[in-house]
Design a protein around this motif. Structure first.
Motif: not given
Length: 479
Positions: A286, A289, A298, A322, A325, A328-329, A373
């Motif tokens: 993360y 990116r 991604e 974020d 995000k 999610w990762v 998560s």
């Protein structure tokens, strides 16, 4: 492996990260460390960890320990260090004395009151506040008499004219005129109360130059808040005849409120993310990116990033944090993680809550990880296996009608004699459904509410099979 743009003065790529131990290692510094580490690894170079601890009043051993723990957790191994600036005081004094002897630096005896009066007068005239050079030696200039009892600082004699330019690895060409900057303080007098000797303490802009010179740092990646420091540093490098590293200034990370993340505003320590159940490879992915890209990729491994990170494709614009995000990762990496690894992490999460690890923990992680998560969320799910559950009044009212209670009692009876595995539990549930004329959700949801304390879980027979039989039957009989 691509060829780095290395000055002939350097034998190889050497990068560094130099956090200040005045607080935790925050996300911006972690990202800079990642970029510096990946660039060195990509080019077969070396990565150095330096602890910039000259702020004696605010530096703490706890902060040092947290920085080292964060670097270890992230897997950013360093080839040299940690190097502590406070162990290098004699070296800074030596270089400062050399600059004084060469006419490149001088003693300044201004008191804090004089400096404030100087700034007030400049503000009144509508001028930019800056040191006016009253103690700067010049041919034919008569300096003021040295005041008694004033400990001097050492100032660098910055060029009065010309420009400082460099080709920034991120921003491109940057030029700042020397008239925009003044004679920088490079050494402050020792503070007897801090237990320091008479050598004094270097300021940031001086110490960083001496360190990067001595440590043969070829490429400096850092936050773009340091752009205004760079002209001073370049001038000091040149005054010393030292080779200039290449500079790359990385835009800041903005919080979800659009303001800069920092130690003092909104930032969270790296170790807090470890404690909250994030995996280091997900955090690295993360962070990478968050200001850099490789096409549309991604998700990528540490090895892929090293292969791709040649210093290009770093964004010139601030990145936006974020949290969704990142979750999610992290969820993608949790799905891929080995169950025995997750089991150890979940056991640690439960231990922090004062709970034991359930039996068959690896099987539980395999069953629930696709819904999670973080390992903290996974621990939330598995708490029902080691602690009593408290179904909400709303769930009990909505799903435990008088019509279904006989079926629940019948299921408890059927499970008493069932083989305690997924097939045996499934057969018992189906027999009760048939006998009571129900559909699967009419029984499965009340079972989940009583046994699990929630209305949704993976397949109910798989979930029950990983409980102790006695716990399931006791919870079914609780109505």
């Amino acid at each position: 492996m691509s060829q780095a743009n290395v000055s002939p003065a350097f034998a190889q790529v050497r990068t560094r990260i130099a956090p200040s131990p005045t607080g935790f290692l925050h996300l911006g510094t972690a990202r800079t460390a990642l970029y510096s580490w990946a660039y060195a690894r990509h080019h077969g170079g070396e990565f150095v960890l330096r602890i910039e601890d000259t702020d004696v009043a605010r530096s703490t051993q706890d902060s040092v320990d947290q920085i080292l723990a964060s670097m270890h957790w992230l897997g950013l191994g360093y080839d040299e260090g940690p190097v502590y600036q406070m162990q290098r005081l004699a070296r800074y004094h030596e270089v400062a004395q050399r600059l004084i002897a060469d006419g490149q630096a001088y003693y300044c005896y201004c008191t804090p009151e004089e400096l404030e009066a100087m700034r007030e007068a400049q503000r009144a005239r509508g001028e930019k506040t800056r040191y006016d050079g009253r103690w700067r030696p010049e041919p034919g200039k008569v300096l003021p008499p040295v005041p008694a009892g004033v400990k001097p600082v050492v100032r660098f004699k910055n060029p009065l004219d010309g420009d400082v330019s460099w080709e920034d690895l991120v921003k491109g060409r940057i030029t700042i005129n020397n008239r925009e900057i003044d004679d920088l303080i490079i050494m402050r007098p020792a503070d007897a109360e801090a237990g320091l000797d008479a050598l004094g303490v270097p300021t940031y802009n001086f110490a960083v130059v001496v360190d990067d010179w001595d440590m043969r740092i070829s490429h400096v990646f850092r936050g773009d808040e340091h752009i205004n420091n760079t002209p001073w540093q370049i001038n000091i490098f040149r005054a010393l005849g030292a080779p200039l590293p290449a500079f790359g200034h990385i835009p800041v990370i903005l919080g979800e409120d659009g303001l800069k993340l920092s130690k003092r505003r909104g930032a969270v320590s790296v170790t807090a993310y470890e404690e909250n159940g994030y995996l280091p490879e997900a955090m690295l992915n993360y962070l990478a990116r968050l200001g850099w890209s490789h096409g549309d990729d991604e998700l990528f491994t540490r090895e892929q990033m090293v292969s791709w990170f040649d210093g290009s494709h770093i964004s010139k614009s601030p990145a936006q944090w974020d949290a969704a995000k990142l979750e999610w990762v992290n969820a993608q990496y949790i799905k891929q993680a080995a169950d025995d690894r997750l089991a150890a992490l979940v056991a640690a999460q439960l231990a922090r809550r004062g709970l034991p690890a359930p039996q068959r923990l690896e099987a539980l992680c395999a069953l629930f990880k696709d819904r999670c998560s973080t390992t903290a969320v996974l621990a939330d799910w598995l708490t029902m296996y080691v602690a009593d559950v408290q179904p909400s009044a709303e769930d009990l009212a909505a799903h435990l009608s008088d019509a279904v209670k006989p079926a629940l009692a019948a299921l408890a009876d059927a499970l008493e004699g069932a083989s305690w595995d997924k097939a045996g539990i499934s057969a018992a549930i189906k027999s009760v459904i048939t006998a009571h004329g129900l559909k699967m959700p009419q029984l499965a949801i009340p079972v989940r509410v009583l046994v699990c304390g929630r209305t949704q879980t993976p397949s109910v027979d798989a979930v029950l099979a990983l409980f102790d039989k006695e716990i399931v039957i006791k919870r079914l009989r609780s109505v």
